[in-house]
Structure formats: structure tokens, C-alpha cells
Design a protein around this motif. Structure first.
Motif, short mmCIF file in Angstrom:
data_model
loop_
_atom_site.label_atom_id
_atom_site.label_comp_id
_atom_site.label_asym_id
_atom_site.label_seq_id
_atom_site.Cartn_x
_atom_site.Cartn_y
_atom_site.Cartn_z
N LYS A 20 0.84 -1.19 0.00
CA LYS A 20 0.00 0.00 0.00
C LYS A 20 0.88 1.24 0.00
N PHE A 21 0.55 2.16 -0.90
CA PHE A 21 1.20 3.46 -0.93
C PHE A 21 0.09 4.49 -0.74
N ASP A 22 -0.13 4.88 0.51
CA ASP A 22 -1.28 5.72 0.84
C ASP A 22 -2.56 5.00 0.39
N ASP A 23 -3.35 5.61 -0.52
CA ASP A 23 -4.62 4.98 -0.91
C ASP A 23 -4.51 4.20 -2.22
N ILE A 24 -3.26 3.87 -2.62
CA ILE A 24 -3.02 3.08 -3.82
C ILE A 24 -2.44 1.72 -3.42
N ALA A 25 -2.98 0.64 -3.96
CA ALA A 25 -2.43 -0.70 -3.73
C ALA A 25 -1.62 -1.12 -4.95
N LEU A 202 -0.91 8.02 -12.66
CA LEU A 202 -2.28 7.91 -13.16
C LEU A 202 -3.23 7.48 -12.06
N ALA A 203 -2.81 6.54 -11.23
CA ALA A 203 -3.65 6.06 -10.12
C ALA A 203 -3.96 7.19 -9.14
N ARG A 204 -2.97 8.00 -8.84
CA ARG A 204 -3.19 9.11 -7.91
C ARG A 204 -4.13 10.15 -8.50
N GLU A 205 -4.06 10.34 -9.82
CA GLU A 205 -4.99 11.26 -10.47
C GLU A 205 -6.42 10.74 -10.35
N ILE A 206 -6.62 9.46 -10.63
CA ILE A 206 -7.95 8.86 -10.52
C ILE A 206 -8.44 8.88 -9.07
N ALA A 207 -7.54 8.61 -8.14
CA ALA A 207 -7.91 8.59 -6.72
C ALA A 207 -8.29 9.97 -6.21
N THR A 212 -17.52 8.28 -5.66
CA THR A 212 -18.83 7.67 -5.90
C THR A 212 -19.21 7.75 -7.36
N CYS A 213 -19.12 8.92 -7.94
CA CYS A 213 -19.50 9.12 -9.34
C CYS A 213 -18.60 8.32 -10.28
N MET A 214 -17.31 8.38 -10.04
CA MET A 214 -16.38 7.65 -10.91
C MET A 214 -16.66 6.16 -10.89
N ARG A 215 -16.90 5.60 -9.71
CA ARG A 215 -17.14 4.16 -9.60
C ARG A 215 -18.48 3.76 -10.20
N GLU A 258 -17.59 28.12 -7.68
CA GLU A 258 -16.69 29.03 -6.96
C GLU A 258 -15.29 29.10 -7.54
N ALA A 259 -14.93 28.16 -8.40
CA ALA A 259 -13.56 28.10 -8.92
C ALA A 259 -13.58 28.21 -10.44
N LYS A 260 -13.32 29.39 -10.96
CA LYS A 260 -13.39 29.61 -12.40
C LYS A 260 -12.32 28.83 -13.16
N ASN A 261 -11.20 28.52 -12.49
CA ASN A 261 -10.12 27.81 -13.20
C ASN A 261 -10.46 26.36 -13.48
N TRP A 262 -11.61 25.84 -12.97
CA TRP A 262 -12.02 24.47 -13.27
C TRP A 262 -12.73 24.40 -14.61
N ARG A 263 -13.12 25.53 -15.15
CA ARG A 263 -13.93 25.53 -16.36
C ARG A 263 -13.08 25.31 -17.61
N HIS A 264 -13.75 24.98 -18.72
CA HIS A 264 -13.09 24.74 -20.01
C HIS A 264 -12.10 23.59 -19.93
N GLY A 265 -12.43 22.57 -19.11
CA GLY A 265 -11.60 21.37 -19.05
C GLY A 265 -10.39 21.49 -18.18
N LYS A 266 -10.21 22.61 -17.48
CA LYS A 266 -9.04 22.77 -16.62
C LYS A 266 -9.36 22.27 -15.22
N PHE A 267 -8.32 21.73 -14.51
CA PHE A 267 -8.51 21.19 -13.17
C PHE A 267 -7.59 21.93 -12.21
#
Length: 267
Positions: A20-25, A202-207, A212-215, A258-267
Motif C-alpha cells: 500500500k502506498f497511501d490509498d493506492i495498492a 495515473l492512479a493518484r490522479e484517478i484517486a 462515488t460518481c467515478m465508480r 466558486e472556482a473559475k479555473n475548473w472551467r473549459h476542461g481545466k482542473f
């Protein structure tokens, strides 16, 4: 992957590493002398490892890989020739172990070296495949009269299309990583030696996403294969409602507003 956030369970496994590496197995087939070929005991340990992953509510994503330069060369045919091959049954676990398990959380295959025969079927079981540019794929068991019985004849055509799947299944030819990427067998192609580290990223990005929605979306994708159009639509709505009833969707809507930088596909 630093030692301070790493936990392993050596007492429970011999042929497999479960860390286990934090929340990744990270589940590693640890039989390098056999190119990580899977015998009966290894198959059982893989099932145990992924059962632990599924049951641990803290863990979000698992990575399946092989020790020392190879992913998996398939079933251990030496063990089969000696009369103690993998368990084969129409019910229960697959001969390679977890190939019939439907987990509620995603698995990434980190592939270096050979990923062939039953090893290819293990990779097909994973949700995503990250491969070294030097990796080699193929239905090599074609040359030996050993069948695909870990859902390879089902998952491969669904993944890359029947025409391409037939080419691989009938010829048993070697498939280089570049071609595997081009036909959709591999999702990410990386430099040799970087499959595991890239899979971890990639795993950390998904985590990091609302889980709930992703699963629920992930399960809807798998479930639709056995449903009619009408049933699939209903199932997607039901899965979607599970997501909308969770705090994830509400929190996400607030964060988006509340976070404009999330729009247009940005995270």
C-alpha cells in the motif's frame, strides 16, 4: 513511492507482493525466474490480494504489475506438465486468478517486458493498461495448443474489435508496444522502466476525483454489455442517481461555481 508511505504484508503472500502506498495498492507477481508465469498458488494469492484491495475502504485504485522486467508470461506450463496446473472450473475464480472478479474500484496494469497468453488476459482484466515502449504482447499460447480461458476471447474483441482480435488470436504473433497502443490494446505508452511510476501517477490522479460518481460510471460501462438498450439506459440512470444522491455531486457543483479555473476542461 517513498518508504515512509509504503506498507507491505509479507506474511500473507509468497508468490505475490501486496503493498500500500497511501490509498493506492500495488500487487506484484513475484516469480521473475519464470517470467512471472502464474501457477495455482500464485493465482490464489492474486485473488487474495485483490480481495483485500476490494475490502479496504481506504484504498481507491490498484496497480497490477510483474517483478523484474516482465509483466507475466501466462500460466506456468512447467507446473501444468508436472500434473499440478492451475485450477480450471466453469464457476469460481479464473485459472489465472482474479480474471472473473468484478471489483467496485479500478485496476491499472503496469506492463514491462512480456505480457502474453494468460498474462495478456490479466492485462485485459484491468481497466487501463500502461506499457513500456519495449513491452511485447501476444497470444503466444496459440503455438502450444493452450486455450484462452480467462475471458481473453471475450475481452480482447470488445476492447480492440473482432477483426484485430482475430488476427492476434488466430496467429499468436508477437505484437510490439507501438502497435498495441495504436490498436487500443494499451492506453498509455511510456519509456522502458517507467510503467510502474507512470501507473502510480495515473492512479493518484484517478484517486483524487470524487469516488462515488467515478465508480458508478465505471460499473455502468461494464454492466451495459449484458443488457438491452432499454435496460442499459435504465441502469445508467440508476447508477447516476446513486452519484447524485452522494455528497460528491453537491460538493462538486459548489466547487465548480466558486472556482473559475475548473472551467473549459481545466482542473
Amino acid at each position: 513511492m517513498t518508504p515512509k508511505n509504503r506498507r507491505c504484508f509479507p506474511g500473507e503472500f509468497v508468490q505475490v507482493k501486496f503493498e500500500k502506498f497511501d490509498d493506492i495498492a500495488v500487487v506484484t507477481i513475484d516469480r521473475p525466474s519464470r517470467r512471472n508465469a502464474v501457477d495455482r498458488e500464485t493465482a490464489e494469492e492474486l485473488v487474495h490480494a485483490f480481495s483485500l484491495f476490494e475490502q479496504d475502504t481506504f484504498l481507491k485504485v490498484a496497480i497490477l504489475t510483474g517483478a523484474e522486467k516482465n509483466f507475466c508470461a501466462g500460466a506456468d506450463l512447467k507446473a501444468f506438465a508436472e500434473g499440478h496446473g492451475n485450477t480450471i472450473s466453469a464457476s469460481g475464480n479464473g485459472p489465472m486468478g482474479p480474471t472473473r472478479m468484478r471489483l467496485s474500484k479500478p485496476v491499472i496494469a503496469a506492463i514491462e517486458g512480456y505480457c502474453v497468453a494468460g498474462g495478456l488476459e490479466l492485462a485485459l482484466w484491468a481497466d487501463l493498461r500502461v506499457a513500456s515502449s519495449a513491452a511485447i504482447f501476444g497470444v503466444f499460447c496459440r503455438r502450444l495448443g493452450v486455450p484462452l480461458i480467462d475471458l481473453g476471447t471475450i475481452r480482447l474483441p470488445r476492447l480492440i474489435g473482432q477483426s484485430r482480435a482475430m488476427d492476434l488470436i488466430l496467429t499468436g504473433r508477437s505484437v510490439a508496444a507501438k502497435e498495441a497502443f495504436e490498436i487500443g490494446l494499451v492506453n498509455r505508452l511510456v519509456e522502458p522502466g517507467e510503467a510502474l511510476s507512470s501507473s502510480m501517477q495515473l492512479a493518484r490522479e484517478i484517486a483524487s476525483f470524487p469516488q462515488t460518481c467515478m465508480r458508478q460510471d465505471r460499473l455502468s460501462v461494464y454492466e451495459q454489455w449484458s443488457l438491452s438498450d432499454e435496460q442499459a439506459i435504465e441502469n445508467e440512470i440508476n447508477r447516476g442517481m446513486e452519484s447524485l444522491r452522494s455528497h460528491d455531486a453537491i460538493d462538486g457543483a459548489i466547487a465548480f461555481s466558486e472556482a473559475k479555473n475548473w472551467r473549459h476542461g481545466k482542473f
